[in-house]
Write a protein that holds these residues in place. Sequence first.
Motif, PDB file in Angstrom:
ATOM      1  N   LEU A   1      56.446  30.799  61.708  1.00  0.00           N
ATOM      2  CA  LEU A   1      55.391  29.872  61.304  1.00  0.00           C
ATOM      3  C   LEU A   1      55.130  29.940  59.805  1.00  0.00           C
ATOM      4  O   LEU A   1      54.856  28.928  59.160  1.00  0.00           O
ATOM      5  CB  LEU A   1      54.090  30.189  62.064  1.00  0.00           C
ATOM      6  N   ALA A   2      55.221  31.150  59.252  1.00  0.00           N
ATOM      7  CA  ALA A   2      54.924  31.297  57.827  1.00  0.00           C
ATOM      8  C   ALA A   2      55.887  30.477  56.981  1.00  0.00           C
ATOM      9  O   ALA A   2      55.491  29.838  56.002  1.00  0.00           O
ATOM     10  CB  ALA A   2      54.979  32.769  57.436  1.00  0.00           C
ATOM     11  N   ALA A   3      57.149  30.482  57.387  1.00  0.00           N
ATOM     12  CA  ALA A   3      58.157  29.727  56.631  1.00  0.00           C
ATOM     13  C   ALA A   3      57.915  28.226  56.746  1.00  0.00           C
ATOM     14  O   ALA A   3      58.129  27.469  55.805  1.00  0.00           O
ATOM     15  CB  ALA A   3      59.551  30.070  57.135  1.00  0.00           C
ATOM     16  N   LEU A   4      57.455  27.790  57.917  1.00  0.00           N
ATOM     17  CA  LEU A   4      57.209  26.360  58.126  1.00  0.00           C
ATOM     18  C   LEU A   4      55.909  25.929  57.452  1.00  0.00           C
ATOM     19  O   LEU A   4      55.777  24.787  57.000  1.00  0.00           O
ATOM     20  CB  LEU A   4      57.130  26.065  59.626  1.00  0.00           C
ATOM     21  N   ALA A   5      54.948  26.865  57.371  1.00  0.00           N
ATOM     22  CA  ALA A   5      53.631  26.494  56.848  1.00  0.00           C
ATOM     23  C   ALA A   5      53.712  25.996  55.406  1.00  0.00           C
ATOM     24  O   ALA A   5      52.983  25.074  55.016  1.00  0.00           O
ATOM     25  CB  ALA A   5      52.678  27.680  56.940  1.00  0.00           C
ATOM     26  N   GLY A   6      54.590  26.633  54.612  1.00  0.00           N
ATOM     27  CA  GLY A   6      54.700  26.268  53.197  1.00  0.00           C
ATOM     28  C   GLY A   6      54.878  24.777  52.985  1.00  0.00           C
ATOM     29  O   GLY A   6      53.992  24.091  52.428  1.00  0.00           O
ATOM     30  N   PRO A   7      56.030  24.228  53.424  1.00  0.00           N
ATOM     31  CA  PRO A   7      56.243  22.789  53.212  1.00  0.00           C
ATOM     32  C   PRO A   7      55.228  21.909  53.923  1.00  0.00           C
ATOM     33  O   PRO A   7      54.863  20.847  53.427  1.00  0.00           O
ATOM     34  CB  PRO A   7      57.651  22.554  53.781  1.00  0.00           C
ATOM     35  N   ILE A   8      54.731  22.341  55.083  1.00  0.00           N
ATOM     36  CA  ILE A   8      53.757  21.532  55.829  1.00  0.00           C
ATOM     37  C   ILE A   8      52.462  21.402  55.035  1.00  0.00           C
ATOM     38  O   ILE A   8      51.918  20.302  54.873  1.00  0.00           O
ATOM     39  CB  ILE A   8      53.484  22.145  57.218  1.00  0.00           C
ATOM     40  N   HIS A   9      51.971  22.500  54.512  1.00  0.00           N
ATOM     41  CA  HIS A   9      50.736  22.455  53.734  1.00  0.00           C
ATOM     42  C   HIS A   9      50.934  21.731  52.414  1.00  0.00           C
ATOM     43  O   HIS A   9      50.037  21.023  51.949  1.00  0.00           O
ATOM     44  CB  HIS A   9      50.193  23.872  53.508  1.00  0.00           C
ATOM     45  N   ALA A  10      52.121  21.897  51.831  1.00  0.00           N
ATOM     46  CA  ALA A  10      52.396  21.202  50.566  1.00  0.00           C
ATOM     47  C   ALA A  10      52.311  19.694  50.762  1.00  0.00           C
ATOM     48  O   ALA A  10      51.930  18.956  49.844  1.00  0.00           O
ATOM     49  CB  ALA A  10      53.773  21.600  50.048  1.00  0.00           C
ATOM     50  N   ALA A  11      52.637  19.242  51.966  1.00  0.00           N
ATOM     51  CA  ALA A  11      52.558  17.803  52.248  1.00  0.00           C
ATOM     52  C   ALA A  11      51.165  17.385  52.689  1.00  0.00           C
ATOM     53  O   ALA A  11      50.927  16.230  53.034  1.00  0.00           O
ATOM     54  CB  ALA A  11      53.579  17.442  53.325  1.00  0.00           C
ATOM     55  N   GLY A  12      50.226  18.345  52.697  1.00  0.00           N
ATOM     56  CA  GLY A  12      48.852  18.018  53.073  1.00  0.00           C
ATOM     57  C   GLY A  12      48.636  17.887  54.566  1.00  0.00           C
ATOM     58  O   GLY A  12      47.633  17.330  54.999  1.00  0.00           O
ATOM     59  N   ALA A  13      49.565  18.423  55.357  1.00  0.00           N
ATOM     60  CA  ALA A  13      49.431  18.309  56.815  1.00  0.00           C
ATOM     61  C   ALA A  13      48.966  19.638  57.410  1.00  0.00           C
ATOM     62  O   ALA A  13      48.944  20.667  56.736  1.00  0.00           O
ATOM     63  CB  ALA A  13      50.777  17.910  57.425  1.00  0.00           C
ATOM     64  N   LEU A  14      48.590  19.598  58.693  1.00  0.00           N
ATOM     65  CA  LEU A  14      48.138  20.801  59.382  1.00  0.00           C
ATOM     66  C   LEU A  14      49.262  21.356  60.253  1.00  0.00           C
ATOM     67  O   LEU A  14      50.010  20.587  60.859  1.00  0.00           O
ATOM     68  CB  LEU A  14      46.946  20.469  60.297  1.00  0.00           C
ATOM     69  N   LEU A  15      49.379  22.674  60.327  1.00  0.00           N
ATOM     70  CA  LEU A  15      50.348  23.314  61.213  1.00  0.00           C
ATOM     71  C   LEU A  15      49.637  23.694  62.504  1.00  0.00           C
ATOM     72  O   LEU A  15      48.626  24.406  62.475  1.00  0.00           O
ATOM     73  CB  LEU A  15      50.952  24.552  60.549  1.00  0.00           C
TER      74      LEU A  15
END
Lengths: 450, 514, 128
Positions: free
Chosen positions: A221-235
């Motif tokens: 999840l930590a690896a996915l969270a980076g790009p997801i948050h950068a795009a302003g979305a929620l994980l």
Amino acid sequence: MRYLPSSPVEDQALLDAIGVPDAEALLKGIPEPLRLRRELELPTQSAEQEVAWQMLAMANRNTRFCAQFLGAGAYDHFVPSAIDALVSRQEWFTAYTPYQPEISQGTLQHLFEYQTLICDLTGLEVTNASLYDGGTSCVEAALMAVRVAKKRHTVLVSRGLHPLYREVLQTNFAPHAELNLIEVALKDGVTDLADLQAKLSGDVAAVLVGYPNFLGAVEDLAALAGPIHAAGALLVSVTQEAFAFGWLEAPGRVGADMACGEAMSLGNKPSFGGPFLGFLAVRDAHKRELPGRVVGQAKDLQERLGYVLTLTAREQHIRRDKATSNICSNQGLVTLRANIFMQLAGPDGLKGLAAQNAAKAQFLRQRMLELPEMEAVEDQPFFNEFVLRYRGDYSALEAACLQESLLPGLDLGRYYPEYQGCILWCATELHSRSMIESLVETLARVPATV
Amino acid sequence: MFLRQREPLIFERSVPGKRGMDLPRLDVPEARDTRPGHLRRGGFDALPEVSEVDVIRHFTRLSKWNYGVDDGIYPLGSCTMKHNPRLNERVAGLPAFTDSHPMAPEALVQGNLELVYTLQAWLQEITGLPGVTLQPSAGAAGELTGVMLIRAYHLSRGAQRRVILIPDSGHGTNPATAAMAGYDVVELPSQPDGTISFADVTDPTSGKVRKGLQTLVAELGPEIAGAMITNPNTVGVFEYRFKEISDLLHSVGALVYMDGANMNALIGLARPGDFGVDVMHLNLHKTFSTPHGGGGPGAGPVCCAEKLRPFLPVPVVVRETEEVREGKGTAHTYRWDWDRPQSIGKVHTFFGNFGILVRALTYCLSHGSDGLKAATLRAIVNANYIRVRLQGAYALHIDSPSLHEVVFSDTLQAKHEVHTLDIAKRLIDHGYHPPTIYFPLIVPGALMIEPTESEGKEELDAFCDTMLEIAREAEEIPAALHHAPILAPLRRLDETTAARKPVLRWQKPAVLPA
Amino acid sequence: MYPADTKYTRNHEFLRPLGDGTALVGITSYAQEAMGDVVFVDLPEVGESFGAGEEFGTVESVKTVAEIFLPSAGEVIELNSELEAHPEYINEDAFGKGWLIKIRLAGELNPELLDAAAYEQLVAEESH
């Protein structure tokens, strides 16, 4: 009829008091043409003994197994005896929803404790008193993310999410023409980071990822969270096997903004899929968008601490068509089972059980790979479920297992064409070494394919 | 019933090192740790360390602060709090049911498929509607499923209808459901007797005109997807013009959804499928005695007319009948049919709240056709008995005949500054759970009482005597009601502060108190 | 009874022009009484613009949630930041410290707004 308090004496007394000759006289409100003027074409009443026999015969037309090596969203765990004993108390199972707090402090305090523990397991700050099940919890999470994001209309869903959860999502999103559900591909058995990045946009409100995913793999999840948050979305992490919270770090501590899924493993049997226990935990900042019932602390007139249903203005009975959801109930008794389970287990119990599950699953996999017909697929870390390719014929394997009263893992090709010929196996603390050995021996004896 | 001492939160009982569970010996090698470091579980902040005795005592004591159906009458209108037969619990607990796995091949769970099929057959006959799904997990879920069936039906005919009509007396789940299904809600006004008004209704104070059914259908016609109607309605009155309402809606191609919350007044007496309903939901946790569990789990099966069957959720159970075997009767096998191209999809991960379905079928088998009808009649007699005993002391806002529930208003008590909330709280002092209050919205200060068929005359009399006593108290000592409850474990709670500064979980105190 | 320097809507919002092209907006004392204890207010963001009669937020009490509509067209230039910690200001002093937002008026003042006397009459009728 044993459940009705009727007797000729009493029935007459009631009718006399009302002032009518018979019950029929009270039915004038139903227009005559709409009345059913025949008996229902159904069997007539039966004594307890007769019904018990009939239902037992029906139950016995299910095949029983010594061991079930099937997970896929419904897990076979040991249920401590204290749970059934406590839950059978009428004050727990017959009680109504706690709308009148002064007479429902038992239920309310239990739910407050339950909410506390779900927050503890998920590492998030606010949760509700439960949702129906894992699949519908994904729907509520996705819709909530869209509300929180305000001007975004897309939800990305990893292909690693339970296939039936994805179907429930599709069904519930269909009426919302303005919303989009887009699937993110898998690579090596986990969410494909490149595909995710390609699909992240300013219109994505949330990304749903299994943790572990349906194939049993532990997604980072930590690896996915980076790009997801950068795009302003929620994980949003989706956990279908709650025992994983004893093995894996809390999603809220590794980048998830919301955690949802299925908590049936906490004190329940597979029960043919229901009643189960959906959960959804979120950050404090988003609490007013959380669907479902929520219990909070309150003080009474004498400053004594108590519990009440709170933030009710979001719910259907007040907000009506602007409610966060139409949900009117929670899973009630199932939350009680889960709460009792978590309290009996404690931190050491939950971690210990999780470690045992991991150990059993690893042992099962290792022994299976000694069979010539079994082949490793990917090499992802897993918890208590994993995928192996089977070069033989699944129906022959299934027949051999049934003969030994064993329920094999899931034939994966039905849900994932790209995994045709693969099987999803599950082992829990319930599976003794000898059961596992028995399974492996049975598979070893399956005639090789011609 | 109530325990004197306050049972603290379990977290306050936690002592390091205590355990409530022993783990079995591990008979395989320890797991290799394949977790990436940062994904390894750290600690827990709240999971308590307590013994089994602590847990058993905790939940036993907490239970004594609850009121259950076995304690006495639960007069909640529209909730149908009837007796929960213990046979149902025994059957639902059979390991052959509880161990069965939802993903097991259907040949191995024939008993379960037979159960689903059989319960569906009962509900078909009871409602007069041929299509059934048992998947929805609760009444609200059933409503959503039903409305999605309506939506799918219209889409299949190339129509994009945008409106659902809902009476102002409807339960809050109705408009919430319609909104979740993507519809706009248009409200139908009620007449003074609580039923849907065909004519426009003029508000006496503001002069504002609210369009009635006739006008709305004339104006909106093909924009209407359907109407959601509770029948009997939420004041316990049968919508006597239901067939006309249904015909009018059908004439513009709209469908009729019936909220079946009040089916306890209809079983064996009338069938929704016979009076113009296209789709409806049932509440197994109301009419069919499955336990309320402190708020759930429920089950909300949906029944529908033939034209909506293609859209039902997958999978659908199918019975294959084999040859009649000599001396052994007919053998049936059951299978799931997943090949339903027009299905709306799935509304539950698996097949619904199966454990609840088991209880409901057991209830049906126990009662039988004759018992079900007798229960309906007794429920109606009981409600009318309460009506007759209380009608002098409490105002009946609507004068129409009551079926299984009766709605009073607090108008007579308001003269003494006593309101519905006070009456409800005072009932707690007398050892009763209050009835439904402030619903439906069309009755000011509504006090809705539904005794169900489970109550004997003695219980009804005790309850009515108490209600009359409270009416006397309202006149003579209104202050007692304003401060009620006085005898419950807690007094009235400050729900305002609870909502302004929500505390929704326990957290370990950061610093020990001085 | 109701402040004379203020305009009112039929939905019980108020608007008080401040003389410099801006105005304070809130709900009236009658509205807060009908709603009961206010627990939460959902306000728009500074910079958002709304037309007359457009919904710009909600006021939540224990028992209900009410949409609030902008009395006259304008752009939000300030929010009452005290309300997050003190939603009760709306109950205590709806016309004063319970104000919700400040707007920059766009164009003419909405001619359908009521003056204090007309609003008092509306309240009298509704209280029946």
